[in-house]
Scaffold this motif. Structure first.
Motif, PDB file in Angstrom:
ATOM      1  N   THR A   1     -15.357  -2.559   1.917  1.00  0.00           N
ATOM      2  CA  THR A   1     -15.050  -3.147   0.612  1.00  0.00           C
ATOM      3  C   THR A   1     -16.319  -3.302  -0.221  1.00  0.00           C
ATOM      4  O   THR A   1     -16.360  -2.959  -1.407  1.00  0.00           O
ATOM      5  CB  THR A   1     -14.366  -4.513   0.786  1.00  0.00           C
TER       6      THR A   1
ATOM      7  N   ARG B   1      -4.071   0.981   8.093  1.00  0.00           N
ATOM      8  CA  ARG B   1      -4.382   1.508   9.424  1.00  0.00           C
ATOM      9  C   ARG B   1      -3.397   2.582   9.876  1.00  0.00           C
ATOM     10  O   ARG B   1      -3.787   3.628  10.397  1.00  0.00           O
ATOM     11  CB  ARG B   1      -4.442   0.367  10.439  1.00  0.00           C
TER      12      ARG B   1
ATOM     13  N   LYS C   1     -11.535   0.673  -2.940  1.00  0.00           N
ATOM     14  CA  LYS C   1     -11.702  -0.331  -1.899  1.00  0.00           C
ATOM     15  C   LYS C   1     -11.743   0.282  -0.504  1.00  0.00           C
ATOM     16  O   LYS C   1     -12.476  -0.184   0.366  1.00  0.00           O
ATOM     17  CB  LYS C   1     -10.562  -1.341  -1.995  1.00  0.00           C
ATOM     18  N   TYR C   2     -10.943   1.319  -0.266  1.00  0.00           N
ATOM     19  CA  TYR C   2     -10.801   1.865   1.086  1.00  0.00           C
ATOM     20  C   TYR C   2     -11.444   3.238   1.275  1.00  0.00           C
ATOM     21  O   TYR C   2     -11.593   3.699   2.403  1.00  0.00           O
ATOM     22  CB  TYR C   2      -9.312   1.983   1.452  1.00  0.00           C
TER      23      TYR C   2
ATOM     24  N   VAL D   1     -12.041   5.408   4.895  1.00  0.00           N
ATOM     25  CA  VAL D   1     -11.102   6.498   5.163  1.00  0.00           C
ATOM     26  C   VAL D   1     -11.853   7.821   5.314  1.00  0.00           C
ATOM     27  O   VAL D   1     -11.600   8.591   6.251  1.00  0.00           O
ATOM     28  CB  VAL D   1     -10.041   6.602   4.042  1.00  0.00           C
TER      29      VAL D   1
ATOM     30  N   THR E   1       0.821  -1.201   0.000  1.00  0.00           N
ATOM     31  CA  THR E   1       0.000   0.000   0.000  1.00  0.00           C
ATOM     32  C   THR E   1       0.859   1.256   0.000  1.00  0.00           C
ATOM     33  O   THR E   1       2.030   1.233   0.343  1.00  0.00           O
ATOM     34  CB  THR E   1      -0.914   0.043   1.242  1.00  0.00           C
TER      35      THR E   1
ATOM     36  N   SER F   1      -3.293   4.632  -1.835  1.00  0.00           N
ATOM     37  CA  SER F   1      -4.203   3.519  -1.556  1.00  0.00           C
ATOM     38  C   SER F   1      -5.380   3.956  -0.677  1.00  0.00           C
ATOM     39  O   SER F   1      -6.459   3.362  -0.723  1.00  0.00           O
ATOM     40  CB  SER F   1      -3.461   2.378  -0.855  1.00  0.00           C
TER      41      SER F   1
ATOM     42  N   GLU G   1     -14.149  -4.045   7.807  1.00  0.00           N
ATOM     43  CA  GLU G   1     -13.412  -3.920   6.550  1.00  0.00           C
ATOM     44  C   GLU G   1     -14.259  -4.427   5.385  1.00  0.00           C
ATOM     45  O   GLU G   1     -14.265  -3.834   4.297  1.00  0.00           O
ATOM     46  CB  GLU G   1     -12.098  -4.687   6.626  1.00  0.00           C
TER      47      GLU G   1
ATOM     48  N   PHE H   1     -10.469   1.605  10.389  1.00  0.00           N
ATOM     49  CA  PHE H   1      -9.524   1.509   9.280  1.00  0.00           C
ATOM     50  C   PHE H   1      -9.037   0.079   9.080  1.00  0.00           C
ATOM     51  O   PHE H   1      -8.605  -0.571  10.036  1.00  0.00           O
ATOM     52  CB  PHE H   1      -8.331   2.435   9.499  1.00  0.00           C
ATOM     53  N   PRO H   2      -9.055  -0.421   7.848  1.00  0.00           N
ATOM     54  CA  PRO H   2      -8.539  -1.765   7.559  1.00  0.00           C
ATOM     55  C   PRO H   2      -7.052  -1.867   7.886  1.00  0.00           C
ATOM     56  O   PRO H   2      -6.314  -0.877   7.847  1.00  0.00           O
ATOM     57  CB  PRO H   2      -8.779  -1.915   6.055  1.00  0.00           C
TER      58      PRO H   2
END
Length: 474
Positions: free
Chosen positions: A462, A393, A259-260, A264, A250, A254, A458, A388-389
């Motif tokens: 996603t 993180r 995906k995030y 975020v 990442t 990213s 997470e 946060f994944p």
């Protein structure tokens, strides 16, 4: 060596958790101390009509903290949490004393104090980043929520302590009062330094450095049985491996990939709203707010910060009681709605009844602080810690912290400038609108995290990203 081992063996888990979270006292003390010091400083240096300088003196600590948190996070990965907390305490002692002995050189004095308080802010920001990290790595999983509440209680207790110190020193000659108020911040910093000298390093950092024997030893102080220790060591190793792999895959870009992006924006947005809602305008300037409302000298209104401090401490205890009984989103929306109304209603009442009691605004500010204390104040960091994944993180948490400090700095800086150019009720109404926008943001952009594993959270993010990608018009 055996003597040292025996000495270390006597460290109790209560001692570790108390001094592990004691950095919150420093954080809170320096947030609160300028509240009482500012009226005396303004009079001593004749800054009553220098709104910009007053804003910079007050907010300089937060400006330094923007960089202190990020710097401490990087250095603690290299040198360890414990060593960096010790360094933060030393920096805090030095620049607290230098604040108290500021030379009287006319306008140049203000610039000296701004620079010193920026450097002090490096330690404040470091404490805000290091204390939660150390506590989360020392605490057993089942106690992390409660110990998160302990950190919040330490912060608001530090604020209350600073308000009490300000009140006790208010009858000293003005040029001495503010100097002692600022300089005495060195005392809790010195206590922290002496306490942390006996603390062990976190087992996670020790394992990262390859010292499994010492990590096992530290866990033996704070875990009850060998099986639990073995299981936690294995878990830490696995997580560290996953983090290394995640960091290799990442980058900063990213964070805003499909995906995030959802999670975020949710985490960083909540952290930013917490400060832009205006809470620190009350904490830094309540004596000046009362002065503007009633005409009484700000230096005679130092009981009001103590009232706010007591409300904050009680609220932090209420949060520890209700934390796992209500959804995060519910608490944030209810708290934000009441906070917004507490800011907007005084402006409406003053418009409808121009002769309203000037203390009405202070009563509404107390209601605001009460709801802030058990909703947005603690829940922001609980949610940021959960949302946060793993792969992002570290970077995402740093970004959220930076936005939070930027908001804190800007509110501290612009509030006196705004109140110098418009009615106080109008300024708070603007913050009230931001509170309502925060409620809308939580309702539309923030997922519920209570009762969900980190993996489930997470997956929510996603799936949300996939839905947005397949339905861009939504």
């Amino acid at each position: 060596m055996n003597v040292m081992a025996k000495a270390e063996k006597k460290i109790s888990s209560a001692f570790i958790y108390f001094f592990g979270s004691f950095g919150g006292i420093l954080f809170g003390y320096d947030i609160g101390v300028m509240t009482g010091a500012l009226p005396f400083l303004q009079a001593d240096w004749h800054l009553e009509n220098a709104a910009s300088l007053v804003g910079w003196i007050t907010s300089a600590v937060m400006f330094g903290a923007i960089f202190g948190g990020a710097l401490a996070g990087q250095l603690s990965d290299k040198f360890g949490r414990r060593k960096m907390i010790l360094m933060s305490a030393i920096v805090f002692v030095v620049f607290s004393v230098l604040s108290g002995v500021s030379p009287d050189m006319g306008e140049a004095s203000a610039y000296y104090l701004i620079i010193v308080r920026m450097l002090l802010g490096l330690a404040v920001g470091a404490a805000s980043a290091l204390v939660p990290a150390y506590m989360s790595e020392m605490a057993p999983a089942k106690a992390r929520g409660r110990l998160s509440g302990l950190n919040q209680t330490m912060i608001v207790s530090g604020m209350l302590l600073s308000y009490v110190v300000d009140f006790l020193l208010k009858d000293l000659p003005g040029e001495w009062a503010w100097r002692l108020m600022l300089g005495l911040a060195a005392v809790p910093a010195l206590i922290l330094f002496l306490g942390v000298l006996r603390l062990p390093e976190s087992p996670r950092f020790l394992l990262r450095k390859g010292d499994e024997a010492q990590a096992r030893k530290v866990l033996s102080y704070i875990r009850k049985n060998p099986a639990e220790i073995d299981q936690e060591l294995a878990s830490i190793k696995e997580t560290a491996k996953e983090e290394r792999q995640a960091n290799q895959k990442t980058s900063w870009s990213s964070l805003f990939s499909g995906k995030y992006r959802y999670l975020v924006i949710a985490g960083v947005g909540v952290a930013a709203f917490q400060q832009f809602q205006g809470a620190n305008a009350i904490f830094y300037y309540i004596p000046l707010i009362v002065q503007k409302a009633t005409g009484q000298a700000a230096s005679s209104n130092l009981m009001w910060p103590i009232v706010q401090g007591v409300i904050l401490v009680v609220g932090s205890l209420v949060y520890m009681w209700i934390a796992d009984k209500f959804n995060r989103r519910t608490l944030l929306m209810v708290g934000g709605a009441v906070m917004g109304l507490s800011f907007i209603l005084p402006a409406v009442i003053n418009w409808m009844m121009p002769n309203m009691n000037p203390m009405t605004i202070v009563v509404f500010l107390c209601i605001y602080v009460a709801f802030y204390s058990f909703t947005w104040a603690p829940l922001t960091w609980v949610l940021v810690g959960e949302i946060f994944p793993l792969a992002i993180r570290g970077r995402a948490s740093g970004l959220a912290s930076s936005f939070n400090w930027i908001g804190s700095w800007l509110v501290g800086l612009i509030f006196p400038i705004m109140t110098a150019s418009m009615p106080q009720e109008a300024v708070f109404a603007i913050f009230g609108i931001i509170c309502i926008l925060g409620v809308i943001f939580v309702k539309t952009c923030v997922p519920e995290t209570r009762g969900h594993t980190l993996e489930e959270i997470e997956e929510q993010g996603t799936n949300h990203g996939r839905v947005k990608a397949s339905n861009p018009e939504n």
